[in-house]
Design a protein around this motif. Structure first.
Motif, mmCIF file in Angstrom:
data_model
loop_
_atom_site.group_PDB
_atom_site.id
_atom_site.type_symbol
_atom_site.label_atom_id
_atom_site.label_comp_id
_atom_site.label_asym_id
_atom_site.label_seq_id
_atom_site.Cartn_x
_atom_site.Cartn_y
_atom_site.Cartn_z
ATOM 1 N N LEU A 64 11.662 -2.891 4.845
ATOM 2 C CA LEU A 64 10.932 -3.128 3.588
ATOM 3 C C LEU A 64 11.826 -2.727 2.420
ATOM 4 C CD1 LEU A 64 8.061 -3.862 2.347
ATOM 5 C CD2 LEU A 64 7.734 -1.383 2.178
ATOM 6 N N ASP A 67 10.151 -2.230 -4.056
ATOM 7 C CA ASP A 67 9.560 -3.063 -5.111
ATOM 8 C C ASP A 67 8.483 -2.261 -5.825
ATOM 9 O OD1 ASP A 67 7.178 -3.144 -3.662
ATOM 10 O OD2 ASP A 67 7.536 -5.137 -2.845
ATOM 11 N N THR A 69 5.328 -2.913 -6.014
ATOM 12 C CA THR A 69 4.006 -2.968 -5.364
ATOM 13 C C THR A 69 3.823 -1.791 -4.405
ATOM 14 O OG1 THR A 69 4.031 -5.378 -5.469
ATOM 15 C CG2 THR A 69 2.451 -4.387 -3.950
ATOM 16 N N TYR A 70 4.788 -1.606 -3.497
ATOM 17 C CA TYR A 70 4.636 -0.579 -2.461
ATOM 18 C C TYR A 70 5.398 0.711 -2.791
ATOM 19 C CZ TYR A 70 2.790 -4.629 -0.035
ATOM 20 O OH TYR A 70 2.047 -5.741 0.288
ATOM 21 N N ASN A 71 6.404 0.635 -3.703
ATOM 22 C CA ASN A 71 7.204 1.808 -4.091
ATOM 23 C C ASN A 71 7.709 2.571 -2.865
ATOM 24 O OD1 ASN A 71 6.521 1.541 -7.007
ATOM 25 N ND2 ASN A 71 4.466 1.934 -6.219
ATOM 26 N N THR A 72 8.108 1.840 -1.856
ATOM 27 C CA THR A 72 8.467 2.431 -0.556
ATOM 28 C C THR A 72 9.663 1.669 0.018
ATOM 29 O OG1 THR A 72 6.142 3.005 -0.155
ATOM 30 C CG2 THR A 72 7.565 2.879 1.785
ATOM 31 N N PRO A 146 8.935 7.218 0.485
ATOM 32 C CA PRO A 146 7.823 6.863 -0.399
ATOM 33 C C PRO A 146 8.165 7.148 -1.870
ATOM 34 C CG PRO A 146 7.448 9.038 0.516
ATOM 35 C CD PRO A 146 8.818 8.614 0.970
ATOM 36 N N ASN A 147 7.289 6.742 -2.757
ATOM 37 C CA ASN A 147 7.388 7.108 -4.188
ATOM 38 C C ASN A 147 8.792 6.881 -4.740
ATOM 39 O OD1 ASN A 147 4.673 8.181 -3.922
ATOM 40 N ND2 ASN A 147 5.612 9.915 -2.873
ATOM 41 N N TYR B 70 3.826 13.217 -0.164
ATOM 42 C CA TYR B 70 4.304 11.885 0.240
ATOM 43 C C TYR B 70 3.356 10.767 -0.211
ATOM 44 C CZ TYR B 70 7.338 14.853 3.026
ATOM 45 O OH TYR B 70 8.233 15.812 3.408
ATOM 46 N N THR B 72 1.194 9.161 1.239
ATOM 47 C CA THR B 72 1.338 8.091 2.226
ATOM 48 C C THR B 72 0.555 8.462 3.482
ATOM 49 O OG1 THR B 72 3.568 7.603 1.400
ATOM 50 C CG2 THR B 72 3.073 6.842 3.620
ATOM 51 N N ALA B 92 -3.946 0.079 -2.414
ATOM 52 C CA ALA B 92 -2.511 0.083 -2.721
ATOM 53 C C ALA B 92 -1.708 -0.741 -1.710
ATOM 54 C CB ALA B 92 -2.001 1.523 -2.764
ATOM 55 N N PRO B 146 0.937 3.221 1.439
ATOM 56 C CA PRO B 146 1.604 3.983 0.385
ATOM 57 C C PRO B 146 0.671 4.248 -0.800
ATOM 58 C CG PRO B 146 2.157 1.677 0.173
ATOM 59 C CD PRO B 146 1.126 1.779 1.271
ATOM 60 N N ASN B 147 1.150 5.047 -1.738
ATOM 61 C CA ASN B 147 0.446 5.258 -3.025
ATOM 62 C C ASN B 147 -1.039 5.561 -2.817
ATOM 63 O OD1 ASN B 147 2.945 4.410 -4.304
ATOM 64 N ND2 ASN B 147 2.371 2.321 -3.756
#
Lengths: 168, 168
Positions: A64, A67, A69-72, A146-147, B70, B72, B92, B146-147
């Motif tokens: 992945l 981006d 959207t997911y920030n991951t 993440p983040n 995290y 997540t 999310a 995520p998020n």
């Protein structure tokens, strides 16, 4: 004489049979080994990581991309036996999930910990750490960062042989 | 007479050897099968998902609980053949990673898509969707939410047999 010839013939057959059994056994074990490797490799091998960030051969396959959207960021690393990352930090931390093989993981100032198939390892934000395979086993390892708005990775110095061999 | 006895003895040995070979071959194949299952199951089976959210048997094993570090949630679901989630949404979004078996995934209003070992599926935020095993195969599926500050999951109605069987 006839009896001796008969015994010799039977012995010859038994020797041939033993050879055949050893061959069949070896063939089956080879099949099991190939199967194990196929099963372990969930993802393609990917692209070799650069020598400035890795010691030995480590292959990265992205799962992945980052981006908004997911920030991951998610990916899979295959470490060959003895291979490891440099010391590094993640501004928002990282989760490791071991899918096959055996590896090492170390947080700066703490002892090396062994990782096995099924293990989940948390690498907290901004903590200096490294991970890689054991000397005798490859390591199939997924990573989840993440983040990513906080940053992805900051690469540091290589893990020396002395540091790598300190596992007890 | 002596020669006939000798031939009979050799035939007996060959018959025994054939039996032994068939046994060894069968034993090896059995080992390969057990090995496949072991290899596929990276994580423990976990706890059966509740009937109000799943049709058929689906087992959830948590890998990362939600926290403020995290943000997540990670886990693994083993869907038995024919089992599937209800329709649901993630505020999310969600990433699915297939580690073994075969499954289905559908976003509301679009056709059912097949998922296989090694596939990565994006489920965008607030989009109604479901996922599960095919009728003939189990599905080993990791999920990454995520998020989580935005929320985790909103469960909706079951996937009917008509909806599930619409795969072409």
């Amino acid at each position: 004489m006839k009896q001796t010839a008969q015994i010799l013939r039977i012995r010859l057959i038994l020797a041939l049979v033993t050879t055949l059994l050893v061959y069949v056994e070896g063939f089956s074990q080879k099949n099991i080994k190939v199967d194990e490797n196929t099963q372990q490799a969930i993802f393609p091998k990917g692209k070799q990581g650069p020598a400035e960030n890795f010691t030995g051969k480590a292959f990265n396959y992205g799962l992945l991309d980052n981006d908004s959207t997911y920030n991951t960021v998610i990916g899979n690393v295959l470490f060959e036996p003895g291979a490891r990352s440099n010391w590094h930090k993640h501004p928002a931390g990282q989760i490791l999930i071991i899918t096959a093989g055996e590896g090492f993981h170390q947080i700066k100032g703490k002892p090396i910990e062994k990782m096995r198939k099924g293990d989940v390892v948390k690498c907290p934000p901004n903590v200096e750490h490294w991970h890689g395979a054991t000397p005798d086993s490859s390591l199939h390892q997924m990573y989840i960062i993440p983040n990513t708005g906080k940053g992805i990775v900051e690469w540091l110095q290589p893990v020396t042989d002395k540091e790598y061999n300190a596992f007890k």
